[in-house]
Design a protein around this motif. Sequence first.
Motif, PDB file in Angstrom:
ATOM      1  N   ALA A  42     -22.699  20.103 -33.297  1.00 28.07           N
ATOM      2  CA  ALA A  42     -22.678  20.343 -31.485  1.00 28.07           C
ATOM      3  C   ALA A  42     -23.677  22.666 -31.497  1.00 28.07           C
ATOM      4  O   ALA A  42     -24.937  22.292 -31.566  1.00 28.07           O
ATOM      5  CB  ALA A  42     -21.567  20.673 -31.244  1.00 28.07           C
ATOM      6  N   VAL A  43     -22.902  23.097 -33.247  1.00 27.90           N
ATOM      7  CA  VAL A  43     -23.957  24.048 -33.281  1.00 27.90           C
ATOM      8  C   VAL A  43     -25.269  24.171 -33.867  1.00 27.90           C
ATOM      9  O   VAL A  43     -25.473  25.271 -32.777  1.00 27.90           O
ATOM     10  CB  VAL A  43     -22.551  25.208 -34.114  1.00 27.90           C
TER      11      VAL A  43
ATOM     12  N   LYS B 121     -22.984  19.204 -27.815  1.00 33.98           N
ATOM     13  CA  LYS B 121     -22.456  19.878 -27.529  1.00 33.98           C
ATOM     14  C   LYS B 121     -20.143  18.959 -27.831  1.00 33.98           C
ATOM     15  O   LYS B 121     -20.871  17.475 -27.734  1.00 33.98           O
ATOM     16  CB  LYS B 121     -21.627  20.379 -25.997  1.00 33.98           C
ATOM     17  N   TYR B 122     -19.678  20.255 -27.600  1.00 35.51           N
ATOM     18  CA  TYR B 122     -18.267  20.011 -28.517  1.00 35.51           C
ATOM     19  C   TYR B 122     -17.362  19.477 -27.190  1.00 35.51           C
ATOM     20  O   TYR B 122     -16.934  20.184 -26.540  1.00 35.51           O
ATOM     21  CB  TYR B 122     -17.687  20.516 -29.433  1.00 35.51           C
TER      22      TYR B 122
ATOM     23  N   ILE C 104     -18.640  20.337 -34.756  1.00 35.95           N
ATOM     24  CA  ILE C 104     -18.070  21.693 -34.349  1.00 35.95           C
ATOM     25  C   ILE C 104     -19.493  21.598 -35.665  1.00 35.95           C
ATOM     26  O   ILE C 104     -20.572  22.493 -33.956  1.00 35.95           O
ATOM     27  CB  ILE C 104     -17.499  22.214 -34.885  1.00 35.95           C
ATOM     28  N   GLU C 105     -19.926  21.451 -36.391  1.00 36.36           N
ATOM     29  CA  GLU C 105     -21.206  21.896 -37.051  1.00 36.36           C
ATOM     30  C   GLU C 105     -22.502  20.944 -36.447  1.00 36.36           C
ATOM     31  O   GLU C 105     -23.489  21.833 -36.353  1.00 36.36           O
ATOM     32  CB  GLU C 105     -20.439  21.396 -38.413  1.00 36.36           C
TER      33      GLU C 105
ATOM     34  N   VAL D 102     -20.454  26.230 -29.039  1.00 38.66           N
ATOM     35  CA  VAL D 102     -19.465  24.902 -29.516  1.00 38.66           C
ATOM     36  C   VAL D 102     -19.353  23.989 -27.850  1.00 38.66           C
ATOM     37  O   VAL D 102     -19.481  22.585 -27.762  1.00 38.66           O
ATOM     38  CB  VAL D 102     -18.184  25.095 -29.818  1.00 38.66           C
TER      39      VAL D 102
ATOM     40  N   THR E 279     -11.520  27.704 -34.413  1.00 36.33           N
ATOM     41  CA  THR E 279     -10.987  27.923 -32.552  1.00 36.33           C
ATOM     42  C   THR E 279     -10.852  29.505 -33.070  1.00 36.33           C
ATOM     43  O   THR E 279     -10.335  30.511 -33.661  1.00 36.33           O
ATOM     44  CB  THR E 279     -10.099  27.063 -32.293  1.00 36.33           C
TER      45      THR E 279
END
Length: 441
Positions: free
Chosen positions: A220-221, A227-228, A217-218, A50, A319
Amino acid sequence: MSTKSDILVTLSLDEIPKKWYNIAADLKGLQPPLHPGTKEPVTAEDLAPVFTKSMIKQEMSTERYIDIPDEVRENYIRLNRPSSLQRAVYLEKYLKTPAKIYFKREDLSPVGSHKGNSALAQAYYCMKDGIHTITTETGAGQWGTALALASSIFDLDCTVFMVRISYDQKPFRRTIMQTYGAKVYASPSLHTEYGKKVLKEVPDSPGSLGMAISEAIEVAVGDPNIKYTLGSVSNGVMLHQTVIGLETIEQMKKAEIEPDYMVGCVGGGSNFSGFAFPMMREKMLGKTECEFIAAEPKAAASLSEGEYRYDFGDTACMTPLFKMYTLGHDFVPSPIHAGGLRYHGMSPLLSEAFNQGLLTARSYDQTATFEAGMIFAKAEGIIPAPESSHAIRAAIDLALEAKEKDEEKTIVFCLSGHGLLDLAGYERHISGNLVSSSRMS
Ligand SMILES: *Cc1c(COP(=O)(O)O)cnc(C)c1O
């Protein structure tokens, strides 16, 4: 009495701090974030998909002072650093108070708030770590705006998921982010699997910060080079924001200002922590008697009304669990105008400082804060952000208490941002249509 000029206290460019201050070195008893599955402390590997490496390192650091990279220091100049410390002479006159009131001007940044101080650092670390795209969520739009500019400075692509209702209600915020080169999606969007799923179930969903975080986040992952980034709450953000308080200490020394109170508004805690933590260290060392006061909205009074326990940082429970003052991750604050203060939790660092009695909190109805914002605007000519008006409300109340007791107190507050893009709230206040926080559902 101060013998030096204290009306406008400025610093030269080479007085921009060279290190940030990390309060994690001085706060005993901090509890680590926990993995929601195992309930074990999160590891760097857990966070790696993340966040970028450098940010993870800062998140976990207990080193007292951390170097500000030269590229970040140089670019702080573009965000109007070092920002001036100004005396609110006309506000003092208006209030007929013997108190002296000063404010630190984070409103003069081109992004309109203090948020650029951390955006710049995070974009720089992503660039250094070879990341090509950063993602984030934004509600009211202040964080997205700051990150959009920081990304353009360090030549990164920036993808912002903006809560649908804000996207529709604040079209000019979106335009500013796009002008700085960011891609802005109304969240929930068709850009992610999570967004598609929500839209299938609720085609006209107004969105929420929790949903927007899940989408950011999705993205980024799904790619190691994306990245987040977070705009508040995390230890790294508190660290970057201490540039505010370190400058303020230098300015107070220069103008021989000895504060009785330092005041700031709190949403996730970053402008207040950045402003207050360096001076809190002086207090821990017994070098000042200054009191620290956090001003929060009645609609989301995490410190005044929350519980100190482990909770999720987001609504969607994605989180880690953070030990913090929280109203519960499923708490939905009323739609007050101070969108940046509508958060259920609080920075874990600031939470522990509060737990140890290093600061106190006061909470305010939004009608009282707009009143304070109007008084400040008329007296000083500066229209404050509705968030910042919470700090102004507290400063005015302290100045009136000093008047009552005929005491020459010194009050210093952080003006976290300007309200030039929040005029709808002022319009409602002026036309008598601003609703009390307690009358909103
Ligand atoms: C975001 C924001 C806040 C609240 O966030 P903190 O992390 O608590 O500082 C306050 N003021 C302004 C102007 C903001 O944009």
